[in-house]
Design a protein around this motif. Structure first.
Motif, PDB file in Angstrom:
ATOM      1  N   GLY A   1      34.579  44.037  43.323  1.00 47.07           N
ATOM      2  CA  GLY A   1      33.821  42.798  43.415  1.00 47.07           C
ATOM      3  C   GLY A   1      34.195  42.032  44.676  1.00 47.07           C
ATOM      4  O   GLY A   1      33.337  41.530  45.400  1.00 47.07           O
ATOM      5  N   LYS A   2      35.494  41.982  44.918  1.00 45.52           N
ATOM      6  CA  LYS A   2      36.003  41.275  46.095  1.00 45.52           C
ATOM      7  C   LYS A   2      35.530  41.978  47.371  1.00 45.52           C
ATOM      8  O   LYS A   2      35.003  41.342  48.283  1.00 45.52           O
ATOM      9  CB  LYS A   2      37.529  41.279  46.034  1.00 45.52           C
TER      10      LYS A   2
ATOM     11  N   SER B   1      33.050  51.766  38.623  1.00 46.29           N
ATOM     12  CA  SER B   1      33.155  50.333  38.929  1.00 46.29           C
ATOM     13  C   SER B   1      32.245  49.898  40.074  1.00 46.29           C
ATOM     14  O   SER B   1      31.527  48.900  39.974  1.00 46.29           O
ATOM     15  CB  SER B   1      34.601  49.972  39.267  1.00 46.29           C
ATOM     16  N   GLU B   2      32.279  50.668  41.165  1.00 42.64           N
ATOM     17  CA  GLU B   2      31.521  50.265  42.343  1.00 42.64           C
ATOM     18  C   GLU B   2      30.021  50.180  42.026  1.00 42.64           C
ATOM     19  O   GLU B   2      29.351  49.205  42.377  1.00 42.64           O
ATOM     20  CB  GLU B   2      31.774  51.254  43.495  1.00 42.64           C
TER      21      GLU B   2
ATOM     22  N   LYS C   1      42.368  49.316  33.304  1.00 43.83           N
ATOM     23  CA  LYS C   1      42.301  49.843  34.678  1.00 43.83           C
ATOM     24  C   LYS C   1      40.915  49.585  35.267  1.00 43.83           C
ATOM     25  O   LYS C   1      40.771  49.286  36.449  1.00 43.83           O
ATOM     26  CB  LYS C   1      42.572  51.361  34.688  1.00 43.83           C
ATOM     27  N   ILE C   2      39.888  49.717  34.411  1.00 48.72           N
ATOM     28  CA  ILE C   2      38.519  49.485  34.872  1.00 48.72           C
ATOM     29  C   ILE C   2      38.354  48.019  35.286  1.00 48.72           C
ATOM     30  O   ILE C   2      37.751  47.720  36.315  1.00 48.72           O
ATOM     31  CB  ILE C   2      37.495  49.857  33.778  1.00 48.72           C
ATOM     32  N   LEU C   3      38.938  47.128  34.486  1.00 47.69           N
ATOM     33  CA  LEU C   3      38.860  45.697  34.799  1.00 47.69           C
ATOM     34  C   LEU C   3      39.451  45.419  36.182  1.00 47.69           C
ATOM     35  O   LEU C   3      38.853  44.718  37.008  1.00 47.69           O
ATOM     36  CB  LEU C   3      39.605  44.892  33.728  1.00 47.69           C
ATOM     37  N   GLU C   4      40.627  46.007  36.421  1.00 45.14           N
ATOM     38  CA  GLU C   4      41.289  45.837  37.720  1.00 45.14           C
ATOM     39  C   GLU C   4      40.386  46.318  38.861  1.00 45.14           C
ATOM     40  O   GLU C   4      40.182  45.621  39.854  1.00 45.14           O
ATOM     41  CB  GLU C   4      42.559  46.696  37.757  1.00 45.14           C
ATOM     42  N   GLU C   5      39.845  47.526  38.678  1.00 53.36           N
ATOM     43  CA  GLU C   5      39.022  48.138  39.712  1.00 53.36           C
ATOM     44  C   GLU C   5      37.740  47.323  39.960  1.00 53.36           C
ATOM     45  O   GLU C   5      37.324  47.143  41.101  1.00 53.36           O
ATOM     46  CB  GLU C   5      38.686  49.586  39.296  1.00 53.36           C
TER      47      GLU C   5
ATOM     48  N   ILE D   1      31.107  37.095  37.706  1.00 52.55           N
ATOM     49  CA  ILE D   1      32.287  36.849  36.872  1.00 52.55           C
ATOM     50  C   ILE D   1      32.642  38.140  36.138  1.00 52.55           C
ATOM     51  O   ILE D   1      31.773  38.780  35.537  1.00 52.55           O
ATOM     52  CB  ILE D   1      31.993  35.726  35.858  1.00 52.55           C
ATOM     53  N   ILE D   2      33.902  38.542  36.238  1.00 54.02           N
ATOM     54  CA  ILE D   2      34.344  39.765  35.559  1.00 54.02           C
ATOM     55  C   ILE D   2      35.415  39.377  34.556  1.00 54.02           C
ATOM     56  O   ILE D   2      36.441  38.817  34.931  1.00 54.02           O
ATOM     57  CB  ILE D   2      34.891  40.774  36.577  1.00 54.02           C
ATOM     58  N   GLU D   3      35.142  39.643  33.273  1.00 48.52           N
ATOM     59  CA  GLU D   3      36.041  39.132  32.246  1.00 48.52           C
ATOM     60  C   GLU D   3      36.328  40.130  31.143  1.00 48.52           C
ATOM     61  O   GLU D   3      35.533  41.009  30.860  1.00 48.52           O
ATOM     62  CB  GLU D   3      35.406  37.897  31.588  1.00 48.52           C
TER      63      GLU D   3
END
Lengths: 607, 160
Positions: free
Chosen positions: A48-49, A89-90, A39-43, A56-58
């Motif tokens: 980022g967008k 995340s932000e 979920k953190i990856l998604e957020e 890069i988020i991986e």
């Protein structure tokens, strides 16, 4: 589209450039995924967008510090963020954009923020060889694997080394099987290479059944290509064109990453026909285990791949002569393979310079139980248990005392305090009545009853015995009955003798490793904690307080305020007395030791 | 729906027909076929067993032997929500037994059983590999870590 050596070199240098830019690497192993790292990856991607960042988020593999999950590392600065939440995340993205750090997520030791993840105490005494790429590359991107010199070992082997040279390199490195028994890997390769046959197989044992062990899973989740590459090298060395990976179906993430990796490797022509333009063909198929511990035994595993019940076969013939589908077969464990490419690239001398006289290289342990830093640790052979438990593991929580460390799972034993300074290798662990096993290391504090732990492991083996050999099928059941009797306060003086006799019969008369080692947890606890057995039998007392039948719940009359709350909550009406008419008492014949009263008493008068 | 010629009256789904076709010529393919059936339906019914037996040329006795040998395969349907309590060593040491007992008490079923309404089934499993979150449980594919008996009610209520 098949890649040439030159194209691989280009991918390597291009992707290395990418590694120089900012990357947010989030652990996507099973542990961190369970605490919502997906979920953190998604957020992160969403934020980022929104913030217009091209960082890069991986996903990446396991960092090992599972107690602090979910974990994020910012590359190339190597900033470590622990226990990250979706809401962070932000701030993480903003910090990357502005070149700052989110201090509240950073670990601190001795009142100082730790700037780079390798500087944490947890990593101080570790040496990552098998886990080298876990936490650094995206396991779902073959280009990133290639960038860290992936498939370079295969290229070196196919274009410059003879089969014998490959086998000799592995032999000279001193690498031994990481699955438990510690058989020299090079010897295995040599034997299988010497067998004459039109078809041979290379198998990978990824049926990690030892409860509490997750080394192999983490390697497959974090660096699947390293295993594929090593299997192809093994295929070249022994003269095989087909590999099988037998992986637990209970590891869905590992299975998925393997599928992706195989597909990518095939696309690049690194698996399949004429690999790297040579005349060597090699392919790999996945086979799923279905939840049988015995399938970790090599011959049982092969039966299972063949679509049969996973019962072991008598040896000889050994798999090197007659294995899978009755053909010569090489079988190694995941962690063993994960070392192979490094040995080919860095040389056997480099590898054999790590470790002890008889055990070379490193070993990954899954550190769990009553320990502060639960996680995955990789240490050079010869590291002491004390260093692992205290320096890396951060000691026992709650100020409790160390009682024992269990290694080798249901085949191993419990190591007591007096052996904490033993340098760990295959031989030393066997000498003190345990074994290396696949690498599960469960720490137990003083509140754990050793008779009960022995019973726990026997329950496991009784459950998992395939039933082929009567000594194992019936013998372990009888041992479990005796242990149950002892923990229920019905033990007899002669029971200890009986346990020892049974143990020897089971060890000697069983066909496979499961039966031969099943009595180990009992024998090792009898060796080091005999007093506890005697205490259970003679005094009907469980000092650790774990065996419920042997504990008594008592109300302290001095602390009792005669309120009656305990009586109201007792499910068996075992508490006698009336409100404000003297202290309450427990009728021990009715009490089921559920300890509801202990939890409910506002005055802590019951224990 | 497709009829199997070997016996009377039983029918299997098209999905099973596809699975059988996929693994017909694979060495040792019966295991993979059973995996896919188990994933699709949550159990392996007798009619499916008979169909696979004929299509893959594996005797019924062998198929029954395989299904009962491996703990992942089931002869009976599981509940809509399958609760798996990890009993790996790391979880056990941290009190998984008490968590399991609480599930048994709350659901009023034993391990391996399904509640009367078919909603919940209970399993004790060997190490799901989330040792860092011990004791851990899994409901369908959702993992719950750092469990304690008092969290059981709350988790079950999510699925009610």
């Amino acid at each position: 589209m098949q890649k040439t050596s030159k194209e691989l070199r280009d991918i390597r240098s291009n992707t290395k450039l990418k590694f120089k830019s900012s990357r947010i690497m989030i652990c996507s192993g099973t542990g961190c995924t369970s605490s919502k790292s997906d979920k953190i990856l998604e957020e992160l991607k969403k934020k980022g967008k929104e913030l217009g960042s091209d960082v890069i988020i991986e996903k990446t593999g396991c960092f090992g510090f599972c107690a602090k999950g979910p974990i994020i590392v910012i590359e190339p600065e190597q900033t470590f963020y622990e226990m990250v939440k979706v809401e962070d995340s932000e701030d993480i993205i903003k910090a990357v954009i502005s070149g700052t750090k989110v201090e509240r997520l950073m670990p601190s030791e001795n009142d100082k923020f730790i700037q780079k993840w390798h500087e944490l105490n947890f990593y101080n005494k570790q040496k990552r060889v098998a886990l080298k790429n876990c936490g650094y590359i995206n396991p779902e991107d073959i280009d990133e694997y290639i960038a860290v010199d992936g498939y370079l070992a295969l290229e070196k082997v196919l274009t410059g080394l003879t089969k014998n040279e490959v086998i000799n390199t592995v032999l000279e490195s001193g690498l031994r099987g990481r699955g438990g028994a510690g058989f020299p890997t090079g010897k295995k390769w040599q034997f299988t290479a010497a067998s004459k046959s039109d078809v041979k197989y290379v198998c990978c044992n990824a049926d990690e059944g030892d409860p509490g062990a997750f080394m192999d899973r983490s390697i497959l989740e974090g660096d699947p290509h390293s295993v594929l590459e090593a299997m192809a090298i093994a295929g070249y060395a022994i003269g095989s064109n087909q590999g099988y990976i037998y992986v637990r179906a209970e590891y869905p993430i590992a299975v998925e990453r393997l599928k992706i990796a195989i597909k990518q490797a095939k696309k690049y022509g690194l698996l399949g026909k004429n690999i790297l333009g040579t005349d060597f063909d090699f392919d790999i198929e996945l086979r799923l285990g279905a939840g049988a511990f015995v399938c970790g035994e090599e011959t049982a595993l092969m039966n299972s791949i063949e679509g049969k019940r996973g019962e072991p076969r008598p040896r000889p013939p050994f798999p090197a002569v007659k294995g899978l589908f009755a053909k010569p077969t090489l079988l190694n464990n995941v962690e063993t393979y994960a070392n192979v490419c490094q040995i080919i690239l860095n040389g056997s001398e480099w590898f054999s310079s790590i470790g002890t006289n008889t055990s070379k290289g490193t070993k990954v342990f899954a550190l769990g139980g009553n320990i502060n830093n639960v996680g995955l640790v990789e240490v050079p052979m010869g590291t002491t248990l004390r260093e692992i438990v205290y320096d890396i593991g951060g000691g026992i929580p709650g100020g409790k005392k160390f009682k024992a460390a269990q290694t080798g799972g249901p085949s191993g034993g419990c190591i007591p305090n007096q052996h904490l300074d033993t340098p760990i290798d295959y031989e030393s662990l066997t000498q003190i009545g345990s074994m290396m096993g696949s690498g599960g290391l469960i720490v137990m504090d003083e509140t754990k009853c050793m008779v009960n732990i022995a019973k726990f492991f026997l329950e496991f083996t009784v459950d998992e015995s395939c039933g082929k050999c009567p000594s194992c099928r019936i013998g372990t059941k009888r041992m479990l009955e005796i242990l149950t009797r002892i923990t229920e306060g019905k033990g007899k003086v002669e029971d200890i003798d009986r346990l020892e006799k049974l143990a020897n019969v089971i060890k000697n008369a069983s066909l496979c490793g499961l039966g031969q080692t099943a009595p180990n947890p009992v024998l090792s606890t009898l060796k080091y904690f005999r007093d506890e057995y005697v205490d259970h039998i003679e005094n009907k007392n469980c000092a650790a307080g774990e065996c419920k039948a042997l504990t008594k719940v008592i109300i302290n009359p001095e602390k009792c305020k005669e309120c009656g709350i305990c009586q109201k909550n007792c499910p068996t009406n075992a508490i006698m007395g009336e409100v404000r008419k003297g202290p309450f008492e427990i009728d021990q014949t009715k009490c089921i030791k559920c300890k509801v009263c202990v939890a409910k008493c506002p005055f802590k008068a019951i224990s | 729906m497709s009829h199997c010629d070997g016996c009377t009256g039983c029918t299997v789904d098209d999905k099973v027909v596809k699975i059988a076709k996929k693994f017909k010529d694979v060495d040792g393919g019966i295991m993979s076929a059973l995996h896919e059936v188990q994933d699709e339906y949550g159990y392996i019914s007798e009619s499916v067993q008979k169909y696979l037996s004929k299509e893959l040329s594996v005797p019924m006795s062998d198929i029954y032997g395989i299904i009962t040998f491996y703990s992942r395969f089931s002869l009976v349907p599981k509940g809509k929500y399958n609760v798996q309590v990890c009993m790996g060593t790391a979880c056990y040491v941290k009190g998984a037994e008490d968590v399991l007992k609480e599930f048994k008490d709350e659901l009023k079923i034993d391990v391996g059983q399904v509640t009367e309404d078919g909603k919940f089934s209970l399993e004790s499993v060997r190490c799901i590999g989330a040792c860092g979150l011990a004791p851990a449980i899994v409901v369908n594919s959702e993992v719950y870590g750092k469990m304690s008996p008092d969290k059981v009610k709350e988790i079950l209520s999510k699925y009610n």
